[in-house]
Design a protein around this motif. Sequence first.
Motif, short mmCIF file in Angstrom:
data_model
loop_
_atom_site.label_atom_id
_atom_site.label_comp_id
_atom_site.label_asym_id
_atom_site.label_seq_id
_atom_site.Cartn_x
_atom_site.Cartn_y
_atom_site.Cartn_z
N GLY A 68 -5.44 1.42 1.28
CA GLY A 68 -4.02 1.60 0.96
C GLY A 68 -3.70 2.51 -0.20
N PHE A 69 -4.73 2.92 -0.98
CA PHE A 69 -4.45 3.67 -2.20
C PHE A 69 -5.42 4.82 -2.45
CE2 PHE A 69 -2.96 -0.66 -2.58
CZ PHE A 69 -1.64 -0.48 -2.96
N LEU A 70 -6.11 5.29 -1.43
CA LEU A 70 -7.12 6.32 -1.61
C LEU A 70 -6.54 7.60 -2.20
CD1 LEU A 70 -10.10 6.96 -1.39
CD2 LEU A 70 -9.71 7.73 0.96
N GLY A 71 -5.38 8.02 -1.73
CA GLY A 71 -4.75 9.23 -2.26
C GLY A 71 -4.49 9.14 -3.75
N SER A 72 -3.96 8.02 -4.20
CA SER A 72 -3.70 7.81 -5.63
C SER A 72 -5.01 7.77 -6.41
CB SER A 72 -2.95 6.50 -5.86
OG SER A 72 -1.69 6.55 -5.26
N MET A 73 -6.02 7.14 -5.83
CA MET A 73 -7.31 7.05 -6.51
C MET A 73 -7.96 8.42 -6.64
SD MET A 73 -8.80 3.29 -5.28
CE MET A 73 -9.79 4.01 -4.06
N LYS A 74 -7.81 9.27 -5.63
CA LYS A 74 -8.35 10.63 -5.70
C LYS A 74 -7.68 11.42 -6.82
CE LYS A 74 -9.95 11.14 -0.96
NZ LYS A 74 -9.81 11.86 0.32
N LYS A 75 -6.38 11.28 -6.95
CA LYS A 75 -5.65 11.97 -8.02
C LYS A 75 -6.11 11.46 -9.39
CE LYS A 75 -1.52 12.89 -5.30
NZ LYS A 75 -0.16 12.47 -5.02
N PRO A 78 0.81 -1.21 0.00
CA PRO A 78 0.00 0.00 0.00
C PRO A 78 0.85 1.27 0.00
CG PRO A 78 0.00 -0.99 2.18
CD PRO A 78 0.71 -1.95 1.26
N ASP A 79 0.27 2.32 -0.57
CA ASP A 79 0.95 3.63 -0.59
C ASP A 79 0.79 4.37 0.73
OD1 ASP A 79 1.57 3.23 -3.27
OD2 ASP A 79 -0.10 4.46 -4.01
N GLU A 80 -0.28 4.08 1.47
CA GLU A 80 -0.62 4.87 2.66
C GLU A 80 -1.37 3.98 3.66
OE1 GLU A 80 -2.82 7.80 0.51
OE2 GLU A 80 -4.65 6.61 0.50
N ASN A 81 -1.57 4.52 4.86
CA ASN A 81 -2.34 3.84 5.92
C ASN A 81 -1.85 2.43 6.21
OD1 ASN A 81 -4.11 6.07 6.24
ND2 ASN A 81 -5.31 5.36 4.48
N HIS A 82 -0.54 2.27 6.26
CA HIS A 82 0.03 0.93 6.44
C HIS A 82 -0.49 0.22 7.68
CE1 HIS A 82 2.87 2.61 3.52
NE2 HIS A 82 3.04 1.36 3.16
N GLU A 83 -0.53 0.92 8.80
CA GLU A 83 -0.95 0.26 10.04
C GLU A 83 -2.38 -0.24 9.93
OE1 GLU A 83 -1.52 1.04 14.82
OE2 GLU A 83 -0.31 2.46 13.66
N GLN A 84 -3.29 0.60 9.48
CA GLN A 84 -4.69 0.18 9.35
C GLN A 84 -4.84 -0.92 8.30
OE1 GLN A 84 -7.41 3.35 8.41
NE2 GLN A 84 -9.20 2.06 8.73
N PHE A 85 -4.10 -0.81 7.22
CA PHE A 85 -4.13 -1.80 6.14
C PHE A 85 -3.74 -3.18 6.67
CE2 PHE A 85 -2.20 -4.06 2.57
CZ PHE A 85 -3.06 -3.80 1.52
N TYR A 86 -2.60 -3.24 7.37
CA TYR A 86 -2.12 -4.54 7.87
C TYR A 86 -2.97 -5.05 9.04
CZ TYR A 86 1.73 -3.87 4.70
OH TYR A 86 2.48 -3.68 3.56
N ARG A 87 -3.51 -4.16 9.86
CA ARG A 87 -4.43 -4.58 10.91
C ARG A 87 -5.66 -5.26 10.31
NH1 ARG A 87 -4.51 -2.84 16.26
NH2 ARG A 87 -2.88 -1.34 16.64
N THR A 88 -6.15 -4.68 9.24
CA THR A 88 -7.31 -5.25 8.55
C THR A 88 -6.99 -6.65 8.06
OG1 THR A 88 -8.13 -3.06 7.93
CG2 THR A 88 -8.88 -4.93 6.60
N LEU A 89 -5.81 -6.83 7.46
CA LEU A 89 -5.41 -8.16 6.99
C LEU A 89 -5.32 -9.16 8.15
CD1 LEU A 89 -2.64 -7.33 4.37
CD2 LEU A 89 -4.96 -8.13 3.92
N LEU A 90 -4.71 -8.73 9.26
CA LEU A 90 -4.58 -9.63 10.40
C LEU A 90 -5.95 -10.03 10.95
CD1 LEU A 90 -1.50 -8.08 12.23
CD2 LEU A 90 -1.62 -10.30 11.05
#
Length: 174
Positions: A137-144, A68-80
């Motif tokens: 993980g990619f909301l910023g890129s998707m917004k752009k 992911p480009d962003e929100n690493h902690e929340q991203f990996y928590r979600t996976l766990l």
Amino acid sequence: MTEREGGTAKAEGRLTEYLRSADLEWELGGRDGEYVVTLPGEKKLRTVVSLLVRPRTTSVSAFVIRNPDENHEQFYRTLLRKNLRLTGVAYAIDTDGDVYVRGEIPTDALDAEHLDQFFGVVLAASDEAFNELLALGFLGSMKKEWAWRISRGESTKNLEPFRHLLEGDAGQSS
């Protein structure tokens, strides 16, 4: 041929028979005993699965999403948290941070019933979580990307599932 090799050959035969009967796209991989299978999805258009048939266990690995480009902690928590609900597989990351679904099953269990269940679990883990993981993980890129497409009158079709997250920032809709 040893008894062990014979068991692997029989398992590979059952696997190829299943793949043909299920009408799945597949090809032999680069390693002995490797089969690369493409599973069609809904949110993620396809999931490519590598099965490596060995004498005792068959390993399964499927790419889910890149690091992911962003929100690493929340991203990996979600996976766990999602790992707690998976059967026979788990989310894992490689050295680049890319996410895979990984698991092993006894090679003796390679029959149509087990394969159908196993492919179903792998596909669900990859496909059902895909949009949620993209948004995390990619909301910023998707917004752009959304803003760029809107400004040029380009299609936003593949971003439609995220319209509710993207539209406010673009100030326009398509």
